[in-house]
Scaffold this active site. Structure first.
Site, mmCIF file in Angstrom:
data_model
loop_
_atom_site.group_PDB
_atom_site.id
_atom_site.type_symbol
_atom_site.label_atom_id
_atom_site.label_comp_id
_atom_site.label_asym_id
_atom_site.label_seq_id
_atom_site.Cartn_x
_atom_site.Cartn_y
_atom_site.Cartn_z
ATOM 1 N N GLN A 29 0.837 -1.194 0.000
ATOM 2 C CA GLN A 29 0.000 0.000 0.000
ATOM 3 C C GLN A 29 0.876 1.249 0.000
ATOM 4 O O GLN A 29 0.357 2.360 -0.074
ATOM 5 C CB GLN A 29 -0.882 0.019 1.245
ATOM 6 C CG GLN A 29 -1.884 -1.121 1.276
ATOM 7 C CD GLN A 29 -2.680 -1.114 2.564
ATOM 8 O OE1 GLN A 29 -2.221 -1.573 3.602
ATOM 9 N NE2 GLN A 29 -3.874 -0.595 2.512
ATOM 10 N N HIS A 39 -1.569 1.365 -4.302
ATOM 11 C CA HIS A 39 -1.881 2.797 -4.196
ATOM 12 C C HIS A 39 -0.971 3.648 -5.078
ATOM 13 O O HIS A 39 -0.881 4.857 -4.896
ATOM 14 C CB HIS A 39 -1.790 3.262 -2.733
ATOM 15 C CG HIS A 39 -2.928 2.755 -1.884
ATOM 16 N ND1 HIS A 39 -2.858 2.656 -0.521
ATOM 17 C CD2 HIS A 39 -4.160 2.304 -2.226
ATOM 18 C CE1 HIS A 39 -4.011 2.168 -0.060
ATOM 19 N NE2 HIS A 39 -4.805 1.946 -1.078
ATOM 20 N N CYS A 71 -1.219 15.959 -21.718
ATOM 21 C CA CYS A 71 -0.641 15.247 -22.860
ATOM 22 C C CYS A 71 -0.141 13.862 -22.489
ATOM 23 O O CYS A 71 0.254 13.086 -23.358
ATOM 24 C CB CYS A 71 0.474 16.065 -23.512
ATOM 25 S SG CYS A 71 2.027 16.033 -22.584
ATOM 26 N N CYS A 117 4.229 20.455 -17.011
ATOM 27 C CA CYS A 117 4.767 19.691 -18.136
ATOM 28 C C CYS A 117 5.618 20.606 -19.015
ATOM 29 O O CYS A 117 5.194 21.709 -19.371
ATOM 30 C CB CYS A 117 3.605 19.120 -18.943
ATOM 31 S SG CYS A 117 4.085 18.245 -20.437
ATOM 32 N N THR A 144 0.459 -3.300 8.727
ATOM 33 C CA THR A 144 -0.846 -2.733 8.393
ATOM 34 C C THR A 144 -1.862 -3.163 9.431
ATOM 35 O O THR A 144 -1.840 -4.288 9.905
ATOM 36 C CB THR A 144 -1.330 -3.160 6.983
ATOM 37 O OG1 THR A 144 -2.706 -2.775 6.835
ATOM 38 C CG2 THR A 144 -1.204 -4.650 6.758
#
Ligand code: ZN
Length: 246
Positions: free
Chosen positions: A102, A120, A131, A153, A194
């Site tokens: 995760q 994730h 783009c 970008c 976890t």
């Protein structure tokens, strides 16, 4: 020393590891979903983490999103710990078939693991929302590529979005299916770091049909009673010892 764990690992032929934030906290990466993480988000941003790193907020307030994201989800200097190294060694020996995580920090790959399913996503992959151009983590954190913290970008000036699954964003079905496939084929499932409450963690365990379910987590989980072995200790120490990582 957990000789019983060592014996299970030695007798297993198809191990899968499923891990959460606790694997990375031992590399100095705080869990933003922890009590402390939630408190900090409220005190610094006036809202809980799930309201910041969610898709609508990313679109509405990218400057604040990236400010939080860079301070709380990106840890470029973090190094793999004994848990990551033990798992890489187990994969190399052929016993471990896959790591399902995760975490979004890429530390399993840094330690040498090859077959890693990041449910994730990862901070190391980023794409322009307009783009589709790909960018690495270095690009995103370089202030020269950002306007008000927001990475842009270089081809079209679109916003560069991390391939991290945000709240209110769907998980990658292909990655999930692959993870479920490995878990249902495994003879041993080691679950570590976890509490098994974050989606889709709890659901994964239900697919496991093998004989040995091992839970390694500092605190109790709702699955402790179902497990064949429960260890409430540091995952790095436990796995490191069991696999012989100093
Ligand atoms: Zn672009």
């Amino acid at each position: 020393m957990h000789d019983d764990l060592k014996k299970i690992i030695e007798s297993s032929e198809n191990i899968v590891f499923f891990g959460g934030a606790g694997v990375s906290t031992e590399s100095g990466i705080p869990d933003f979903r922890s009590e402390n993480g939630i408190y900090r988000a409220w005190s610094d941003y006036g809202r809980p983490p799930e309201e910041i790193i969610c898709l609508p907020f990313f679109k509405r307030k990218p400057e604040i999103f990236f400010d939080y994201y860079k301070k709380n989800l990106i840890h470029p200097d973090a190094k793999p710990n004994r848990a990551h190294m033990a798992l890489a060694k187990l994969e190399e020996s052929g016993k471990l078939k896959a790591v399902v995580t995760q975490n979004v920090d890429g530390l399993h790959q840094k330690a040498g693991s090859k077959n890693v399913m990041e449910v994730h996503g990862s901070v190391h992959r980023n794409h322009c929302v307009d783009c589709g151009a790909f960018y690495d983590l270095e690009y995103v954190i370089d202030p020269g590529n950002c306007e008000n913290q927001v990475p842009r970008c270089k081809k079209c000036n679109g916003i560069v979005k991390p391939d991290v699954v945000l709240y209110q964003e769907s998980l990658d079905e292909a990655v999930l299916a692959k993870a479920v496939g490995y878990i249902s084929d495994a003879d041993t499932l080691i679950v570590g770091g976890t509490s098994l409450v974050v989606y889709p963690a709890a659901g994964f365990i239900d697919y496991f049909k093998g004989g040995k379910l091992i839970l390694i987590n500092k605190s109790e989980t709702q699955y402790d009673k179902k497990a064949n072995m429960v260890i409430h200790e540091s995952i790095g120490e436990v796995l490191g010892e069991a696999v012989g990582i100093l």
